[in-house]
Design a protein around this motif. Structure first.
Motif, PDB file in Angstrom:
ATOM      1  N   ARG A 248      -0.069   4.906  -1.287  1.00 10.93           N
ATOM      2  CA  ARG A 248      -1.119   5.273  -0.331  1.00 10.93           C
ATOM      3  C   ARG A 248      -0.484   5.252   1.061  1.00 10.93           C
ATOM      4  NH1 ARG A 248      -4.826   2.289  -4.058  1.00 10.93           N
ATOM      5  NH2 ARG A 248      -4.213   0.302  -3.072  1.00 10.93           N
TER       6      ARG A 248
ATOM      7  N   SER B   1      -1.284   3.054   4.455  1.00 16.11           N
ATOM      8  CA  SER B   1      -0.193   2.180   4.875  1.00 16.11           C
ATOM      9  C   SER B   1       0.215   2.471   6.318  1.00 16.11           C
ATOM     10  CB  SER B   1       1.005   2.358   3.943  1.00 16.11           C
ATOM     11  OG  SER B   1       2.114   1.613   4.388  1.00 16.11           O
TER      12      SER B   1
ATOM     13  N   GLU C 119       1.703   1.360  -4.107  1.00 18.94           N
ATOM     14  CA  GLU C 119       0.481   2.087  -4.473  1.00 18.94           C
ATOM     15  C   GLU C 119       0.501   3.554  -4.063  1.00 18.94           C
ATOM     16  OE1 GLU C 119      -1.650   0.651  -6.337  1.00 18.94           O
ATOM     17  OE2 GLU C 119      -0.761  -1.364  -6.187  1.00 18.94           O
TER      18      GLU C 119
ATOM     19  N   GLU D 140       0.822  -1.210   0.000  1.00 14.79           N
ATOM     20  CA  GLU D 140       0.000   0.000   0.000  1.00 14.79           C
ATOM     21  C   GLU D 140       0.854   1.258   0.000  1.00 14.79           C
ATOM     22  OE1 GLU D 140      -3.196   0.318  -0.320  1.00 14.79           O
ATOM     23  OE2 GLU D 140      -3.642  -1.826  -0.335  1.00 14.79           O
TER      24      GLU D 140
END
Length: 302
Positions: free
Chosen positions: A271, A275, A269, A265
Motif C-alpha cells: 500500500r 505508506s 502490504e 504498509e
C-alpha cells in the motif's frame, strides 16, 4: 554624463567560464547522488501520498483519502504515541549521558584516548550484534540484568522486551548506550573550544566547580548543544532498525513506531500510497520540531 562600462575581455570570460565548470565538476557528482537517492524519491513519495498504488497496477489519484484514513487507523495512532514516547526518553537521556561522558573524558587522565575510543565503538558496531547482545542481557529468566535485580532484592524484575510496559524502555536504554559515544565526540569538540582563561578567571573569583559548569560550560556549549539536540530529535523520530531487530514492534504493538509502520504498509502490504501519506506526516512532524528548536535558539541568542 554616465561613464561607459569597460568591455569584458574574452580572456576574462573564458576564465570565468572555466572557474564555473570547475566548481560544477566538484558539486555535480554529489548533487547527482542526492537527486537520484533523495530528491527524486522524496518528490515521488509526495505525489504517491495522494494516490492509491500497489506497485503493479497504474496509480490512481484519490486526493486526501489516504490522510483521512490515518485518523481512523488505530495502528497509526499507536505508532505516533510510541514514537513520541521513544523520543521523550531517548532525547534527554542521550544528551545527558553524552555530555556527562564528554565532561569525564575531557580531563587529562591516563589512557583517556582508549576510553574515548571505547565509548565511541558501539556507534560503529553492527546494530544487529548490539540488538542480539542486549536481548540476551534483557532476558527475563537468564539475563544478567534481571539476575542482578533479583540479587539486590527485587522480587519481580521486569520482563523487558517480552513485556508491553517495559519493551520500549529496554529499546531506549539500548539506543542511548549505542548513540551516546557519537554525541560525546561532538560535546568533546565543544568543550575543547572553550578558552581555559574563562575557568582560570572564575577560580580567581572564587567560583566552585558547579558555578564554573553552570556559568561557563553550559552557556559556551549552547551552539553544540543545539546542534546535538536537533540531530538527536531527527534520529529519534526516524528510529527503525533497532526496534525491528530487538522487538519487531512487539509485543503486540507496544513498540510499533511510525517508520516501522511505513515499512509494513509499503513493503509488506504493497500500500504505497498510504505508506507515503504516513511518511509525509512523519516529515512534517520532524520539520515542525526542528523549526521550533531553531526559533527558540534564535530567541535565546537575542
Amino acid at each position: 554624463m554616465a561613464l561607459a562600462s569597460a568591455p569584458v575581455r574574452p580572456g576574462a570570460r573564458r576564465r570565468a567560464r572555466r572557474n564555473a565548470l570547475i566548481g560544477w565538476s566538484f558539486i555535480l557528482p554529489n548533487f547527482i547522488g542526492f537527486a537520484l537517492l533523495t530528491l527524486v524519491p522524496l518528490v515521488g513519495a509526495l505525489a504517491l501520498a495522494f494516490m492509491e498504488w500497489d506497485g503493479f497496477s497504474d496509480p490512481e489519484f484519490v486526493g486526501i483519502a489516504n490522510f483521512t484514513r490515518l485518523f481512523r487507523d488505530s495502528s497509526f495512532g499507536i505508532a505516533l504515541l510510541n514514537t513520541m514516547y521513544y523520543a521523550a526518553g531517548h532525547i534527554p537521556l542521550t544528551i545527558a549521558a553524552s555530555l556527562a561522558l564528554a565532561l569525564l573524558l575531557n580531563r587529562k587522565l591516563a589512557g583517556v584516548g582508549f576510553f574515548r575510543t571505547a565509548m565511541f565503538f558501539p556507534y560503529v558496531t553492527s546494530l544487529v550484534a548490539i540488538a542480539v547482545v542486549w536481548n540476551m542481557l534483557f532476558n527475563p529468566q537468564y539475563g544478567p540484568i534481571n539476575q542482578f535485580l533479583s540479587f539486590i532484592g527485587i522480587q519481580d524484575p521486569p520482563g523487558w522486551t517480552s513485556s508491553s510496559a517495559w519493551a520500549m524502555p529496554a529499546v531506549i536504554i539500548t539506543s542511548v548506550w549505542r548513540d551516546m559515544g557519537y554525541y560525546m565526540v561532538l560535546f568533546l569538540a565543544g568543550l575543547q573550544a572553550i578558552p581555559q582563561e574563562y575557568y582560570e578567571a572564575a577560580k580567581v573569583d572564587g567560583a566552585n566547580a558547579w558555578q564554573r559548569f553552570w556559568n561557563i560550560t553550559i552557556p559556551t556549549l549552547r551552539p553544540t548543544t543545539f546542534f546535538v539536540l536537533v540531530m538527536v530529535t531527527i534520529a529519534s523520530f526516524k528510529v527503525f532498525d533497532l526496534i525491528v531487530v530487538m522487538t519487531d514492534g512487539g509485543p503486540g504493538r507496544a513498540t510499533l513506531v511510525l517508520s516501522q509502520l511505513i515499512y509494513r504498509e509499503g513493503i509488506r502490504e504493497n500500500r504505497f500510497g498510504y505508506s507515503s501519506a504516513i511518511s509525509l506526516v512523519l516529515f512534517l512532524i520532524v520539520l515542525i520540531f526542528t523549526v521550533v528548536q531553531f526559533k527558540l535558539q534564535q530567541r535565546k541568542e537575542r
